[in-house]
Design a protein around this motif. Structure first.
Motif, PDB file in Angstrom:
ATOM      1  N   ILE A  72       0.859  -1.184   0.000  1.00 32.48           N
ATOM      2  CA  ILE A  72       0.000   0.000   0.000  1.00 32.48           C
ATOM      3  C   ILE A  72       0.893   1.231   0.000  1.00 32.48           C
ATOM      4  CG2 ILE A  72      -1.750   1.305   1.242  1.00 32.48           C
ATOM      5  CD1 ILE A  72      -2.678  -1.378   2.457  1.00 32.48           C
ATOM      6  N   LEU A  73       0.726   2.062  -1.003  1.00 30.44           N
ATOM      7  CA  LEU A  73       1.471   3.310  -1.114  1.00 30.44           C
ATOM      8  C   LEU A  73       0.544   4.438  -0.709  1.00 30.44           C
ATOM      9  CD1 LEU A  73       3.746   4.470  -3.982  1.00 30.44           C
ATOM     10  CD2 LEU A  73       1.908   5.941  -3.241  1.00 30.44           C
ATOM     11  N   LYS A  74       1.031   5.346   0.151  1.00 27.50           N
ATOM     12  CA  LYS A  74       0.241   6.496   0.575  1.00 27.50           C
ATOM     13  C   LYS A  74       1.050   7.764   0.334  1.00 27.50           C
ATOM     14  CE  LYS A  74      -2.389   4.106   4.159  1.00 27.50           C
ATOM     15  NZ  LYS A  74      -2.742   4.078   5.582  1.00 27.50           N
ATOM     16  N   THR A  75       0.383   8.790  -0.202  1.00 26.86           N
ATOM     17  CA  THR A  75       1.016  10.078  -0.444  1.00 26.86           C
ATOM     18  C   THR A  75      -0.067  11.146  -0.533  1.00 26.86           C
ATOM     19  OG1 THR A  75       2.600  11.290  -1.834  1.00 26.86           O
ATOM     20  CG2 THR A  75       1.055   9.832  -2.966  1.00 26.86           C
ATOM     21  N   SER A  76       0.339  12.392  -0.652  1.00 24.71           N
ATOM     22  CA  SER A  76      -0.630  13.485  -0.752  1.00 24.71           C
ATOM     23  C   SER A  76      -0.951  13.849  -2.198  1.00 24.71           C
ATOM     24  CB  SER A  76      -0.109  14.729  -0.024  1.00 24.71           C
ATOM     25  OG  SER A  76       1.091  15.180  -0.631  1.00 24.71           O
ATOM     26  N   GLU A  77      -0.077  13.456  -3.134  1.00 28.57           N
ATOM     27  CA  GLU A  77      -0.291  13.829  -4.532  1.00 28.57           C
ATOM     28  C   GLU A  77       0.469  12.894  -5.466  1.00 28.57           C
ATOM     29  OE1 GLU A  77       1.273  17.478  -7.227  1.00 28.57           O
ATOM     30  OE2 GLU A  77       0.066  18.061  -5.495  1.00 28.57           O
ATOM     31  N   LEU A  78      -0.195  12.516  -6.564  1.00 30.95           N
ATOM     32  CA  LEU A  78       0.435  11.708  -7.617  1.00 30.95           C
ATOM     33  C   LEU A  78       0.018  12.259  -8.970  1.00 30.95           C
ATOM     34  CD1 LEU A  78       0.057   7.876  -6.858  1.00 30.95           C
ATOM     35  CD2 LEU A  78       2.157   9.179  -7.037  1.00 30.95           C
ATOM     36  N   SER A  79       0.911  12.155  -9.946  1.00 31.38           N
ATOM     37  CA  SER A  79       0.596  12.565 -11.314  1.00 31.38           C
ATOM     38  C   SER A  79       0.751  11.369 -12.236  1.00 31.38           C
ATOM     39  CB  SER A  79       1.542  13.684 -11.765  1.00 31.38           C
ATOM     40  OG  SER A  79       1.403  14.806 -10.932  1.00 31.38           O
ATOM     41  N   TRP A  80      -0.092  11.320 -13.261  1.00 29.11           N
ATOM     42  CA  TRP A  80      -0.036  10.247 -14.254  1.00 29.11           C
ATOM     43  C   TRP A  80      -0.070  10.855 -15.641  1.00 29.11           C
ATOM     44  CZ3 TRP A  80      -4.645   8.194 -17.019  1.00 29.11           C
ATOM     45  CH2 TRP A  80      -4.305   7.167 -17.911  1.00 29.11           C
ATOM     46  N   ARG A 113       2.910   6.914 -20.062  1.00 26.77           N
ATOM     47  CA  ARG A 113       2.483   5.781 -19.232  1.00 26.77           C
ATOM     48  C   ARG A 113       3.268   5.716 -17.921  1.00 26.77           C
ATOM     49  NH1 ARG A 113       3.593   3.018 -24.151  1.00 26.77           N
ATOM     50  NH2 ARG A 113       1.825   3.104 -25.540  1.00 26.77           N
ATOM     51  N   LYS A 114       3.576   6.888 -17.361  1.00 22.93           N
ATOM     52  CA  LYS A 114       4.348   6.971 -16.118  1.00 22.93           C
ATOM     53  C   LYS A 114       3.536   7.653 -15.028  1.00 22.93           C
ATOM     54  CE  LYS A 114       8.164   5.448 -18.026  1.00 22.93           C
ATOM     55  NZ  LYS A 114       8.701   4.153 -17.767  1.00 22.93           N
ATOM     56  N   VAL A 115       3.789   7.248 -13.785  1.00 27.39           N
ATOM     57  CA  VAL A 115       3.224   7.858 -12.593  1.00 27.39           C
ATOM     58  C   VAL A 115       4.396   8.431 -11.811  1.00 27.39           C
ATOM     59  CG1 VAL A 115       1.944   7.432 -10.466  1.00 27.39           C
ATOM     60  CG2 VAL A 115       1.343   6.177 -12.536  1.00 27.39           C
ATOM     61  N   PHE A 116       4.217   9.641 -11.260  1.00 27.35           N
ATOM     62  CA  PHE A 116       5.334  10.279 -10.566  1.00 27.35           C
ATOM     63  C   PHE A 116       4.842  11.259  -9.518  1.00 27.35           C
ATOM     64  CE2 PHE A 116       4.287  12.400 -14.499  1.00 27.35           C
ATOM     65  CZ  PHE A 116       4.169  13.736 -14.144  1.00 27.35           C
ATOM     66  N   THR A 117       5.731  11.590  -8.580  1.00 29.26           N
ATOM     67  CA  THR A 117       5.463  12.595  -7.567  1.00 29.26           C
ATOM     68  C   THR A 117       6.787  13.112  -7.015  1.00 29.26           C
ATOM     69  OG1 THR A 117       4.230  13.144  -5.557  1.00 29.26           O
ATOM     70  CG2 THR A 117       5.297  10.989  -5.605  1.00 29.26           C
ATOM     71  N   ASP A 118       6.755  14.327  -6.497  1.00 36.55           N
ATOM     72  CA  ASP A 118       7.887  14.906  -5.769  1.00 36.55           C
ATOM     73  C   ASP A 118       7.585  14.933  -4.276  1.00 36.55           C
ATOM     74  OD1 ASP A 118       9.422  15.426  -8.043  1.00 36.55           O
ATOM     75  OD2 ASP A 118       8.390  17.329  -8.404  1.00 36.55           O
ATOM     76  N   LYS A 119       6.402  14.502  -3.887  1.00 42.63           N
ATOM     77  CA  LYS A 119       5.932  14.572  -2.500  1.00 42.63           C
ATOM     78  C   LYS A 119       6.434  13.380  -1.680  1.00 42.63           C
ATOM     79  CE  LYS A 119       3.283  18.074  -3.589  1.00 42.63           C
ATOM     80  NZ  LYS A 119       3.678  19.406  -3.296  1.00 42.63           N
ATOM     81  N   ALA A 120       6.314  13.539  -0.361  1.00 43.56           N
ATOM     82  CA  ALA A 120       6.652  12.451   0.559  1.00 43.56           C
ATOM     83  C   ALA A 120       5.653  11.316   0.389  1.00 43.56           C
ATOM     84  CB  ALA A 120       6.635  12.957   1.992  1.00 43.56           C
ATOM     85  N   LEU A 121       6.135  10.073   0.547  1.00 42.73           N
ATOM     86  CA  LEU A 121       5.267   8.907   0.422  1.00 42.73           C
ATOM     87  C   LEU A 121       5.749   7.795   1.328  1.00 42.73           C
ATOM     88  CD1 LEU A 121       6.577   6.443  -1.737  1.00 42.73           C
ATOM     89  CD2 LEU A 121       6.695   8.567  -3.021  1.00 42.73           C
ATOM     90  N   SER A 122       4.863   6.849   1.576  1.00 41.02           N
ATOM     91  CA  SER A 122       5.249   5.653   2.328  1.00 41.02           C
ATOM     92  C   SER A 122       4.648   4.442   1.633  1.00 41.02           C
ATOM     93  CB  SER A 122       4.780   5.728   3.785  1.00 41.02           C
ATOM     94  OG  SER A 122       3.387   5.609   3.855  1.00 41.02           O
ATOM     95  N   ILE A 123       5.411   3.360   1.676  1.00 43.56           N
ATOM     96  CA  ILE A 123       4.944   2.092   1.108  1.00 43.56           C
ATOM     97  C   ILE A 123       5.020   1.048   2.216  1.00 43.56           C
ATOM     98  CG2 ILE A 123       5.319   0.296  -0.620  1.00 43.56           C
ATOM     99  CD1 ILE A 123       6.719   2.438  -2.344  1.00 43.56           C
ATOM    100  N   LYS A 124       3.890   0.421   2.483  1.00 46.38           N
ATOM    101  CA  LYS A 124       3.847  -0.615   3.509  1.00 46.38           C
ATOM    102  C   LYS A 124       3.541  -1.947   2.851  1.00 46.38           C
ATOM    103  CE  LYS A 124       1.704  -2.098   7.793  1.00 46.38           C
ATOM    104  NZ  LYS A 124       0.766  -1.810   8.862  1.00 46.38           N
ATOM    105  N   ASN A 125       4.382  -2.935   3.145  1.00 42.95           N
ATOM    106  CA  ASN A 125       4.132  -4.301   2.712  1.00 42.95           C
ATOM    107  C   ASN A 125       3.295  -4.947   3.810  1.00 42.95           C
ATOM    108  OD1 ASN A 125       4.321  -7.154   2.375  1.00 42.95           O
ATOM    109  ND2 ASN A 125       6.046  -6.820   0.994  1.00 42.95           N
ATOM    110  N   THR A 126       2.034  -5.236   3.508  1.00 43.67           N
ATOM    111  CA  THR A 126       1.131  -5.755   4.540  1.00 43.67           C
ATOM    112  C   THR A 126       1.465  -7.190   4.946  1.00 43.67           C
ATOM    113  OG1 THR A 126      -0.504  -6.420   2.887  1.00 43.67           O
ATOM    114  CG2 THR A 126      -0.752  -4.228   3.862  1.00 43.67           C
ATOM    115  N   ARG A 127       2.254  -7.903   4.143  1.00 48.56           N
ATOM    116  CA  ARG A 127       2.641  -9.279   4.485  1.00 48.56           C
ATOM    117  C   ARG A 127       3.803  -9.310   5.467  1.00 48.56           C
ATOM    118  NH1 ARG A 127       2.412 -11.263  -1.706  1.00 48.56           N
ATOM    119  NH2 ARG A 127       0.151 -11.348  -1.888  1.00 48.56           N
TER     120      ARG A 127
END
Length: 170
Positions: A110-118, A123-137
């Motif tokens: 699960i990736l969480k951030t305040s802003e993403l661009s596509w 065919r790219k997704v990108f951001t300059d903002k802070a983000l976190s990725i949690k592996n739920t497993r």
């Protein structure tokens, strides 16, 4: 004389209103669905309750935006949800904002951030903002500032990253 003055004032106020620029939406669409496909295969499915299109062809999605990304077999591999979004026609970029949550179904990340661009063109997704990725497993958490990814999030390149990982010794 008083009567002619009143008529002159009344005409002046109407004259000022003529030619006022309308800055509101030119088009309002409820329950918008946008589908992107390549060679007949669904790649991206966008759904939002409301779309406002302005004169410069920018679209604003003031309510939640839900996006599904598909693999080459037509299976949903990643979902995205945000509070709002917009489409910038001049840059050909969709920008989603507010509690952006991306779920990679296969890896349970699960990736969480305040802003993403596509960008549909690259065919790219990108951001300059802070983000976190949690592996739920594994409960591992990766924090970063900035990211570049394929549109289905199959490959993600984090820019400045830190993390919390579990290591098991020999």
């Amino acid at each position: 004389m008083v009567l002619s003055s009143l008529l002159f004032v009344a005409c002046e106020s109407k004259k000022d209103k003529i030619g006022a620029v309308y800055n509101g939406p030119m088009e309002v669409v409820n329950d918008l669905v946008v589908k992107y496909s390549e060679q007949g295969n669904m790649k991206v499915y966008v759904k939002t309750p409301k779309s406002l299109t302005y004169q410069n062809e920018t679209r604003v999605f003031p309510d939640s935006v839900n996006i599904s990304f598909f693999d080459s077999l037509g299976t949903v591999v990643t979902t995205l949800r945000s509070d709002s979004g917009r489409y910038d026609r001049s840059a050909d970029v969709y920008i989603v904002k507010g509690n952006v949550r991306v779920v990679k179904l296969e890896t349970a990340e699960i990736l969480k951030t305040s802003e993403l661009s596509w960008s549909p063109g690259t065919r790219k997704v990108f951001t300059d903002k802070a983000l976190s990725i949690k592996n739920t497993r594994t409960s591992e958490i990766t924090n970063a500032t900035g990211m570049d990814a394929e549109q289905d999030f199959s490959r993600i390149k984090l820019r400045k990253m830190t993390g919390l990982y579990k290591f098991t010794g020999p």
